[in-house]
Design a protein around this motif. Structure first.
Motif, PDB file in Angstrom:
ATOM      1  N   ALA A 283      -4.005 -16.466  25.843  1.00 57.67           N
ATOM      2  CA  ALA A 283      -5.056 -17.035  26.244  1.00 57.67           C
ATOM      3  C   ALA A 283      -5.136 -17.377  27.773  1.00 57.67           C
ATOM      4  O   ALA A 283      -3.798 -17.535  28.485  1.00 57.67           O
ATOM      5  CB  ALA A 283      -5.361 -18.460  25.533  1.00 57.67           C
ATOM      6  N   ALA A 284      -6.295 -17.735  28.442  1.00 56.35           N
ATOM      7  CA  ALA A 284      -6.217 -18.210  29.951  1.00 56.35           C
ATOM      8  C   ALA A 284      -7.431 -18.933  30.099  1.00 56.35           C
ATOM      9  O   ALA A 284      -8.471 -19.166  29.429  1.00 56.35           O
ATOM     10  CB  ALA A 284      -6.532 -16.920  30.796  1.00 56.35           C
TER      11      ALA A 284
ATOM     12  N   ILE B 142      -5.861 -20.079  15.212  1.00 56.44           N
ATOM     13  CA  ILE B 142      -6.273 -19.780  16.450  1.00 56.44           C
ATOM     14  C   ILE B 142      -7.644 -20.382  16.954  1.00 56.44           C
ATOM     15  O   ILE B 142      -7.540 -20.943  18.199  1.00 56.44           O
ATOM     16  CB  ILE B 142      -6.143 -18.316  16.832  1.00 56.44           C
ATOM     17  CG1 ILE B 142      -4.830 -17.760  16.585  1.00 56.44           C
ATOM     18  CG2 ILE B 142      -6.674 -17.995  18.293  1.00 56.44           C
ATOM     19  CD1 ILE B 142      -3.747 -18.279  17.602  1.00 56.44           C
ATOM     20  N   ALA B 143      -8.649 -20.379  16.320  1.00 52.96           N
ATOM     21  CA  ALA B 143      -9.935 -20.726  16.625  1.00 52.96           C
ATOM     22  C   ALA B 143      -9.781 -22.234  16.532  1.00 52.96           C
ATOM     23  O   ALA B 143     -10.344 -22.982  17.568  1.00 52.96           O
ATOM     24  CB  ALA B 143     -10.949 -20.460  15.782  1.00 52.96           C
ATOM     25  N   ASP B 144      -9.085 -23.069  15.897  1.00 48.89           N
ATOM     26  CA  ASP B 144      -8.939 -24.485  15.819  1.00 48.89           C
ATOM     27  C   ASP B 144      -8.415 -24.878  17.195  1.00 48.89           C
ATOM     28  O   ASP B 144      -8.622 -25.927  17.665  1.00 48.89           O
ATOM     29  CB  ASP B 144      -8.130 -24.872  14.589  1.00 48.89           C
ATOM     30  CG  ASP B 144      -8.965 -24.786  13.380  1.00 48.89           C
ATOM     31  OD1 ASP B 144     -10.333 -24.588  13.383  1.00 48.89           O
ATOM     32  OD2 ASP B 144      -8.250 -24.563  12.165  1.00 48.89           O
ATOM     33  N   ALA B 145      -7.307 -24.292  17.783  1.00 45.08           N
ATOM     34  CA  ALA B 145      -6.466 -24.537  18.695  1.00 45.08           C
ATOM     35  C   ALA B 145      -7.459 -24.433  20.000  1.00 45.08           C
ATOM     36  O   ALA B 145      -7.428 -25.233  20.755  1.00 45.08           O
ATOM     37  CB  ALA B 145      -5.278 -23.920  18.869  1.00 45.08           C
ATOM     38  N   ILE B 146      -8.187 -23.329  20.040  1.00 41.42           N
ATOM     39  CA  ILE B 146      -8.897 -23.160  21.254  1.00 41.42           C
ATOM     40  C   ILE B 146     -10.043 -24.084  21.224  1.00 41.42           C
ATOM     41  O   ILE B 146     -10.341 -24.526  22.248  1.00 41.42           O
ATOM     42  CB  ILE B 146      -9.638 -21.464  20.870  1.00 41.42           C
ATOM     43  CG1 ILE B 146      -8.494 -20.531  21.328  1.00 41.42           C
ATOM     44  CG2 ILE B 146     -10.796 -21.450  21.555  1.00 41.42           C
ATOM     45  CD1 ILE B 146      -9.070 -19.165  20.946  1.00 41.42           C
TER      46      ILE B 146
ATOM     47  N   LEU C 273      -0.917 -18.798  22.343  1.00 39.89           N
ATOM     48  CA  LEU C 273      -1.034 -19.674  21.145  1.00 39.89           C
ATOM     49  C   LEU C 273      -0.364 -18.816  20.026  1.00 39.89           C
ATOM     50  O   LEU C 273      -0.613 -17.701  19.781  1.00 39.89           O
ATOM     51  CB  LEU C 273      -2.534 -19.742  20.926  1.00 39.89           C
ATOM     52  CG  LEU C 273      -3.268 -20.620  22.004  1.00 39.89           C
ATOM     53  CD1 LEU C 273      -4.711 -20.399  21.767  1.00 39.89           C
ATOM     54  CD2 LEU C 273      -2.804 -22.159  21.910  1.00 39.89           C
ATOM     55  N   ALA C 274       0.273 -19.619  19.061  1.00 39.95           N
ATOM     56  CA  ALA C 274       0.953 -19.227  18.049  1.00 39.95           C
ATOM     57  C   ALA C 274       0.647 -20.288  16.810  1.00 39.95           C
ATOM     58  O   ALA C 274       0.965 -21.389  16.975  1.00 39.95           O
ATOM     59  CB  ALA C 274       2.418 -19.061  17.963  1.00 39.95           C
ATOM     60  N   THR C 275      -0.132 -19.659  15.829  1.00 39.78           N
ATOM     61  CA  THR C 275      -0.361 -20.484  14.644  1.00 39.78           C
ATOM     62  C   THR C 275       0.101 -20.015  13.475  1.00 39.78           C
ATOM     63  O   THR C 275       0.131 -18.818  13.348  1.00 39.78           O
ATOM     64  CB  THR C 275      -2.004 -20.617  14.606  1.00 39.78           C
ATOM     65  OG1 THR C 275      -2.811 -19.252  14.509  1.00 39.78           O
ATOM     66  CG2 THR C 275      -2.731 -21.495  16.010  1.00 39.78           C
ATOM     67  N   GLU C 276      -0.021 -20.830  12.587  1.00 44.53           N
ATOM     68  CA  GLU C 276       0.731 -20.459  11.165  1.00 44.53           C
ATOM     69  C   GLU C 276      -0.362 -19.610  10.254  1.00 44.53           C
ATOM     70  O   GLU C 276      -0.078 -19.116   9.622  1.00 44.53           O
ATOM     71  CB  GLU C 276       0.864 -21.761  10.334  1.00 44.53           C
ATOM     72  CG  GLU C 276       2.216 -22.689  10.805  1.00 44.53           C
ATOM     73  CD  GLU C 276       2.411 -23.912   9.987  1.00 44.53           C
ATOM     74  OE1 GLU C 276       1.819 -23.757   8.980  1.00 44.53           O
ATOM     75  OE2 GLU C 276       3.166 -24.578  10.704  1.00 44.53           O
TER      76      GLU C 276
ATOM     77  N   ASN D  77      -0.164 -28.061  27.248  1.00 43.82           N
ATOM     78  CA  ASN D  77       1.119 -28.032  26.710  1.00 43.82           C
ATOM     79  C   ASN D  77       1.692 -29.134  25.715  1.00 43.82           C
ATOM     80  O   ASN D  77       2.896 -28.893  25.060  1.00 43.82           O
ATOM     81  CB  ASN D  77       2.338 -28.125  27.844  1.00 43.82           C
ATOM     82  CG  ASN D  77       2.274 -27.150  28.957  1.00 43.82           C
ATOM     83  OD1 ASN D  77       1.770 -26.005  28.698  1.00 43.82           O
ATOM     84  ND2 ASN D  77       2.593 -27.172  30.124  1.00 43.82           N
ATOM     85  N   ALA D  78       0.688 -30.002  25.683  1.00 43.75           N
ATOM     86  CA  ALA D  78       0.905 -31.191  24.417  1.00 43.75           C
ATOM     87  C   ALA D  78       0.687 -30.595  23.092  1.00 43.75           C
ATOM     88  O   ALA D  78       1.212 -30.970  21.999  1.00 43.75           O
ATOM     89  CB  ALA D  78       0.208 -32.288  24.789  1.00 43.75           C
ATOM     90  N   LEU D  79      -0.009 -29.602  22.853  1.00 48.46           N
ATOM     91  CA  LEU D  79      -0.236 -28.981  21.659  1.00 48.46           C
ATOM     92  C   LEU D  79       0.841 -28.148  20.958  1.00 48.46           C
ATOM     93  O   LEU D  79       1.497 -27.278  21.775  1.00 48.46           O
ATOM     94  CB  LEU D  79      -1.697 -27.952  21.718  1.00 48.46           C
ATOM     95  CG  LEU D  79      -2.802 -28.597  22.182  1.00 48.46           C
ATOM     96  CD1 LEU D  79      -3.979 -27.608  22.616  1.00 48.46           C
ATOM     97  CD2 LEU D  79      -3.506 -29.718  21.181  1.00 48.46           C
ATOM     98  N   PRO D  80       1.320 -28.401  19.749  1.00 45.52           N
ATOM     99  CA  PRO D  80       2.335 -27.433  19.256  1.00 45.52           C
ATOM    100  C   PRO D  80       2.149 -25.921  19.104  1.00 45.52           C
ATOM    101  O   PRO D  80       2.981 -25.270  18.886  1.00 45.52           O
ATOM    102  CB  PRO D  80       2.441 -28.195  17.949  1.00 45.52           C
ATOM    103  CG  PRO D  80       1.195 -28.988  17.841  1.00 45.52           C
ATOM    104  CD  PRO D  80       0.549 -29.215  18.949  1.00 45.52           C
ATOM    105  N   GLU D  81       0.882 -25.804  19.230  1.00 46.32           N
ATOM    106  CA  GLU D  81       0.615 -24.194  19.269  1.00 46.32           C
ATOM    107  C   GLU D  81       0.757 -23.697  20.341  1.00 46.32           C
ATOM    108  O   GLU D  81       0.705 -22.150  20.171  1.00 46.32           O
ATOM    109  CB  GLU D  81      -1.070 -24.181  18.730  1.00 46.32           C
ATOM    110  CG  GLU D  81      -1.366 -24.396  17.280  1.00 46.32           C
ATOM    111  CD  GLU D  81      -1.655 -26.147  17.357  1.00 46.32           C
ATOM    112  OE1 GLU D  81      -2.158 -26.522  16.255  1.00 46.32           O
ATOM    113  OE2 GLU D  81      -1.554 -26.680  18.594  1.00 46.32           O
ATOM    114  N   VAL D  82       1.058 -24.076  21.512  1.00 47.67           N
ATOM    115  CA  VAL D  82       1.251 -23.650  22.556  1.00 47.67           C
ATOM    116  C   VAL D  82       2.767 -23.130  22.821  1.00 47.67           C
ATOM    117  O   VAL D  82       3.693 -24.071  22.969  1.00 47.67           O
ATOM    118  CB  VAL D  82       0.783 -24.397  23.998  1.00 47.67           C
ATOM    119  CG1 VAL D  82       1.345 -23.652  25.394  1.00 47.67           C
ATOM    120  CG2 VAL D  82      -0.570 -24.663  23.856  1.00 47.67           C
ATOM    121  N   ALA D  83       2.677 -21.751  22.923  1.00 45.33           N
ATOM    122  CA  ALA D  83       4.527 -21.401  22.968  1.00 45.33           C
ATOM    123  C   ALA D  83       4.903 -21.345  24.420  1.00 45.33           C
ATOM    124  O   ALA D  83       6.203 -21.724  24.509  1.00 45.33           O
ATOM    125  CB  ALA D  83       4.433 -19.907  22.427  1.00 45.33           C
TER     126      ALA D  83
END
Length: 131
Positions: A53-54, A99-103, A91-94, A70-76
């Motif tokens: 993502a960018a 992914i949509a939620d993190a975005i 972004l890395a999600t379970e 960077n504070a988000l746990p999904e950001v690798a």
């Protein structure tokens, strides 16, 4: 190494103690020589998803937005580029839906549009570091 006591195994190879290996690793992380340390997984095989993502971040806000992202746990990981899209991160999600939620969270937190680039093809880079 894949074993019950990987830091002990590394310590034995280096002729030191497990406590020393862990202390050195902590120092490298604290000094920002390393930003992350841990295994790499093929998250898709575990039911999750990766997305590159960018963001186009105004220069005056770059550090603040980087801290938010960077504070988000999904950001690798996150890195700066000399381009209109000047902040790139993975972004890395379970789950694929994660992914949509993190975005959405990043867009809400930063007020900036996230450009997502899903993986179309797998590449393998065999990186090996010599001791």
């Amino acid at each position: 190494p894949l074993c019950d006591a990987p830091y002990q195994a590394v310590a034995e190879q280096l002729g030191t103690t497990e406590a020393d290996v862990l202390a050195r690793l902590r120092r490298l992380l604290d000094d920002k020589v390393l930003t992350r340390f841990g295994p790499m997984f093929q998250v898709e095989r575990l039911g999750g998803r990766f997305v590159l993502a960018a963001l186009a971040v105004p220069e005056a806000r770059f550090d603040a937005v980087a801290a938010q992202v960077n504070a988000l746990p999904e950001v690798a990981h996150n890195y700066r580029r000399e381009h209109r899209l000047n902040m790139w991160f993975v972004l890395a999600t379970e789950t694929p839906e994660g992914i949509a939620d993190a975005i959405r969270r990043i867009e809400t937190d930063t007020g900036l549009r996230v450009f997502a680039f899903p993986k179309r093809r797998e590449f393998f880079v065999d990186m090996r570091l010599q001791a």
